[in-house]
Design a protein around this motif. Structure first.
Motif, PDB file in Angstrom:
ATOM      1  N   ILE A  77      -4.985  -1.781  -9.070  1.00 26.59           N
ATOM      2  CA  ILE A  77      -4.334  -2.572 -10.127  1.00 26.59           C
ATOM      3  C   ILE A  77      -3.366  -3.579  -9.519  1.00 26.59           C
ATOM      4  O   ILE A  77      -3.306  -4.739  -9.940  1.00 26.59           O
ATOM      5  CB  ILE A  77      -3.624  -1.636 -11.119  1.00 26.59           C
ATOM      6  CG1 ILE A  77      -4.651  -0.866 -11.936  1.00 26.59           C
ATOM      7  CG2 ILE A  77      -2.693  -2.415 -12.037  1.00 26.59           C
ATOM      8  CD1 ILE A  77      -4.061   0.236 -12.791  1.00 26.59           C
ATOM      9  N   ALA A  78      -2.618  -3.142  -8.504  1.00 30.02           N
ATOM     10  CA  ALA A  78      -1.653  -4.041  -7.863  1.00 30.02           C
ATOM     11  C   ALA A  78      -2.349  -5.200  -7.154  1.00 30.02           C
ATOM     12  O   ALA A  78      -1.904  -6.347  -7.239  1.00 30.02           O
ATOM     13  CB  ALA A  78      -0.793  -3.260  -6.878  1.00 30.02           C
TER      14      ALA A  78
ATOM     15  N   GLY B 261      -3.607  12.946  -6.598  1.00 27.52           N
ATOM     16  CA  GLY B 261      -2.755  11.930  -5.974  1.00 27.52           C
ATOM     17  C   GLY B 261      -3.561  10.843  -5.295  1.00 27.52           C
ATOM     18  O   GLY B 261      -3.215   9.663  -5.375  1.00 27.52           O
ATOM     19  N   SER B 262      -4.640  11.220  -4.639  1.00 28.38           N
ATOM     20  CA  SER B 262      -5.476  10.198  -3.995  1.00 28.38           C
ATOM     21  C   SER B 262      -6.152   9.309  -5.044  1.00 28.38           C
ATOM     22  O   SER B 262      -6.268   8.096  -4.848  1.00 28.38           O
ATOM     23  CB  SER B 262      -6.506  10.841  -3.073  1.00 28.38           C
ATOM     24  OG  SER B 262      -7.412  11.609  -3.820  1.00 28.38           O
ATOM     25  N   ILE B 263      -6.567   9.900  -6.155  1.00 24.11           N
ATOM     26  CA  ILE B 263      -7.172   9.098  -7.224  1.00 24.11           C
ATOM     27  C   ILE B 263      -6.140   8.155  -7.837  1.00 24.11           C
ATOM     28  O   ILE B 263      -6.387   6.950  -7.995  1.00 24.11           O
ATOM     29  CB  ILE B 263      -7.771  10.005  -8.317  1.00 24.11           C
ATOM     30  CG1 ILE B 263      -8.922  10.826  -7.766  1.00 24.11           C
ATOM     31  CG2 ILE B 263      -8.210   9.194  -9.534  1.00 24.11           C
ATOM     32  CD1 ILE B 263     -10.108  10.017  -7.333  1.00 24.11           C
ATOM     33  N   PHE B 264      -4.964   8.697  -8.197  1.00 25.26           N
ATOM     34  CA  PHE B 264      -3.933   7.868  -8.819  1.00 25.26           C
ATOM     35  C   PHE B 264      -3.447   6.781  -7.869  1.00 25.26           C
ATOM     36  O   PHE B 264      -3.171   5.656  -8.296  1.00 25.26           O
ATOM     37  CB  PHE B 264      -2.757   8.726  -9.281  1.00 25.26           C
ATOM     38  CG  PHE B 264      -3.067   9.623 -10.451  1.00 25.26           C
ATOM     39  CD1 PHE B 264      -4.036   9.302 -11.367  1.00 25.26           C
ATOM     40  CD2 PHE B 264      -2.378  10.807 -10.627  1.00 25.26           C
ATOM     41  CE1 PHE B 264      -4.329  10.129 -12.439  1.00 25.26           C
ATOM     42  CE2 PHE B 264      -2.644  11.640 -11.694  1.00 25.26           C
ATOM     43  CZ  PHE B 264      -3.629  11.291 -12.607  1.00 25.26           C
ATOM     44  N   ALA B 265      -3.329   7.097  -6.575  1.00 22.07           N
ATOM     45  CA  ALA B 265      -2.883   6.102  -5.602  1.00 22.07           C
ATOM     46  C   ALA B 265      -3.913   4.981  -5.466  1.00 22.07           C
ATOM     47  O   ALA B 265      -3.555   3.798  -5.401  1.00 22.07           O
ATOM     48  CB  ALA B 265      -2.640   6.757  -4.252  1.00 22.07           C
TER      49      ALA B 265
ATOM     50  N   TYR C  62       0.826  -1.206   0.000  1.00 18.86           N
ATOM     51  CA  TYR C  62       0.000   0.000   0.000  1.00 18.86           C
ATOM     52  C   TYR C  62       0.862   1.258   0.000  1.00 18.86           C
ATOM     53  O   TYR C  62       0.617   2.188  -0.764  1.00 18.86           O
ATOM     54  CB  TYR C  62      -0.942  -0.002   1.209  1.00 18.86           C
ATOM     55  CG  TYR C  62      -1.848   1.195   1.245  1.00 18.86           C
ATOM     56  CD1 TYR C  62      -2.893   1.318   0.344  1.00 18.86           C
ATOM     57  CD2 TYR C  62      -1.650   2.213   2.165  1.00 18.86           C
ATOM     58  CE1 TYR C  62      -3.719   2.424   0.358  1.00 18.86           C
ATOM     59  CE2 TYR C  62      -2.473   3.318   2.196  1.00 18.86           C
ATOM     60  CZ  TYR C  62      -3.508   3.414   1.282  1.00 18.86           C
ATOM     61  OH  TYR C  62      -4.312   4.518   1.297  1.00 18.86           O
ATOM     62  N   ILE C  63       1.879   1.300   0.834  1.00 20.18           N
ATOM     63  CA  ILE C  63       2.745   2.479   0.917  1.00 20.18           C
ATOM     64  C   ILE C  63       3.478   2.705  -0.403  1.00 20.18           C
ATOM     65  O   ILE C  63       3.572   3.842  -0.884  1.00 20.18           O
ATOM     66  CB  ILE C  63       3.725   2.336   2.102  1.00 20.18           C
ATOM     67  CG1 ILE C  63       2.954   2.426   3.417  1.00 20.18           C
ATOM     68  CG2 ILE C  63       4.813   3.400   2.041  1.00 20.18           C
ATOM     69  CD1 ILE C  63       3.776   2.086   4.639  1.00 20.18           C
ATOM     70  N   VAL C  64       3.969   1.642  -1.005  1.00 17.50           N
ATOM     71  CA  VAL C  64       4.672   1.770  -2.287  1.00 17.50           C
ATOM     72  C   VAL C  64       3.723   2.295  -3.362  1.00 17.50           C
ATOM     73  O   VAL C  64       4.079   3.194  -4.132  1.00 17.50           O
ATOM     74  CB  VAL C  64       5.288   0.411  -2.697  1.00 17.50           C
ATOM     75  CG1 VAL C  64       5.731   0.417  -4.145  1.00 17.50           C
ATOM     76  CG2 VAL C  64       6.451   0.070  -1.782  1.00 17.50           C
ATOM     77  N   ASN C  65       2.514   1.779  -3.402  1.00 17.72           N
ATOM     78  CA  ASN C  65       1.574   2.212  -4.434  1.00 17.72           C
ATOM     79  C   ASN C  65       1.059   3.623  -4.199  1.00 17.72           C
ATOM     80  O   ASN C  65       0.793   4.346  -5.152  1.00 17.72           O
ATOM     81  CB  ASN C  65       0.420   1.219  -4.552  1.00 17.72           C
ATOM     82  CG  ASN C  65       0.851  -0.042  -5.239  1.00 17.72           C
ATOM     83  OD1 ASN C  65       1.269  -0.012  -6.387  1.00 17.72           O
ATOM     84  ND2 ASN C  65       0.790  -1.150  -4.541  1.00 17.72           N
TER      85      ASN C  65
ATOM     86  N   LEU D 286       2.968  10.090  -9.659  1.00 17.65           N
ATOM     87  CA  LEU D 286       2.229  10.344 -10.900  1.00 17.65           C
ATOM     88  C   LEU D 286       1.445  11.648 -10.811  1.00 17.65           C
ATOM     89  O   LEU D 286       1.305  12.369 -11.805  1.00 17.65           O
ATOM     90  CB  LEU D 286       1.279   9.180 -11.195  1.00 17.65           C
ATOM     91  CG  LEU D 286       1.925   7.886 -11.661  1.00 17.65           C
ATOM     92  CD1 LEU D 286       0.885   6.775 -11.739  1.00 17.65           C
ATOM     93  CD2 LEU D 286       2.597   8.073 -12.997  1.00 17.65           C
ATOM     94  N   SER D 287       0.951  11.963  -9.624  1.00 19.40           N
ATOM     95  CA  SER D 287       0.223  13.209  -9.440  1.00 19.40           C
ATOM     96  C   SER D 287       1.146  14.409  -9.631  1.00 19.40           C
ATOM     97  O   SER D 287       0.753  15.407 -10.244  1.00 19.40           O
ATOM     98  CB  SER D 287      -0.401  13.244  -8.045  1.00 19.40           C
ATOM     99  OG  SER D 287      -1.010  14.489  -7.818  1.00 19.40           O
TER     100      SER D 287
END
Length: 101
Positions: A66-67, A56-60, A8-11, A18-19
Motif C-alpha cells: 500500500i505504501a 505479521g508477514s502478511i500484514f507487513a 520498508y522497516i517502518v512498514n 497490527l499482527s
C-alpha cells in the motif's frame, strides 16, 4: 540509510504491530477456542508465535504494498477519450461476390 529501506522497516514494524493487535483480539474474543489452546497447553506458545509471525508477514507485506503504490505520481494528463475531435471516415472495401447454392 536509503529511503526505501527505511520505508520498508517502518512498514514491517507497522505490520507486526497490527499482527500483535490481531493476536490480542483473537485471544480476547476466544475465537475458536484459541485462548485455551495458546494459554493452557504445553506447546500453545508455539501456536501463538506462529499466528504472530505468519499474520505479521502478511500484514507487513500488505502495508508495504500500500505504501509503495501510494508513492506513485498523479498523472493528470488526459488519456484517450478524445473521440469528439475525430470524424468518422467511411472505408469502402470491395468484397468478392458470393456464389449462391
Amino acid at each position: 540509510m536509503p529511503k526505501l529501506v527505511r520505508l520498508y522497516i517502518v512498514n514491517v514494524a507497522i505490520g507486526f504491530g497490527l499482527s500483535a493487535l490481531f493476536l490480542g483480539v483473537l485471544l480476547g474474543l476466544d475465537v475458536a477456542g484459541l485462548r485455551h489452546l495458546i494459554l493452557h497447553t504445553d506447546m500453545g506458545w508455539l501456536a501463538g508465535l506462529m499466528i504472530f509471525v505468519f499474520s505479521g508477514s502478511i500484514f507487513a507485506g500488505v502495508q508495504f504494498g500500500i505504501a509503495v503504490m501510494g508513492m506513485a505520481d498523479r498523472d493528470d494528463t488526459p488519456r484517450g477519450g478524445l473521440r469528439q475531435h475525430a470524424a468518422p471516415v467511411p472505408v469502402r472495401v470491395a468484397a468478392p461476390a458470393r456464389k449462391r447454392r
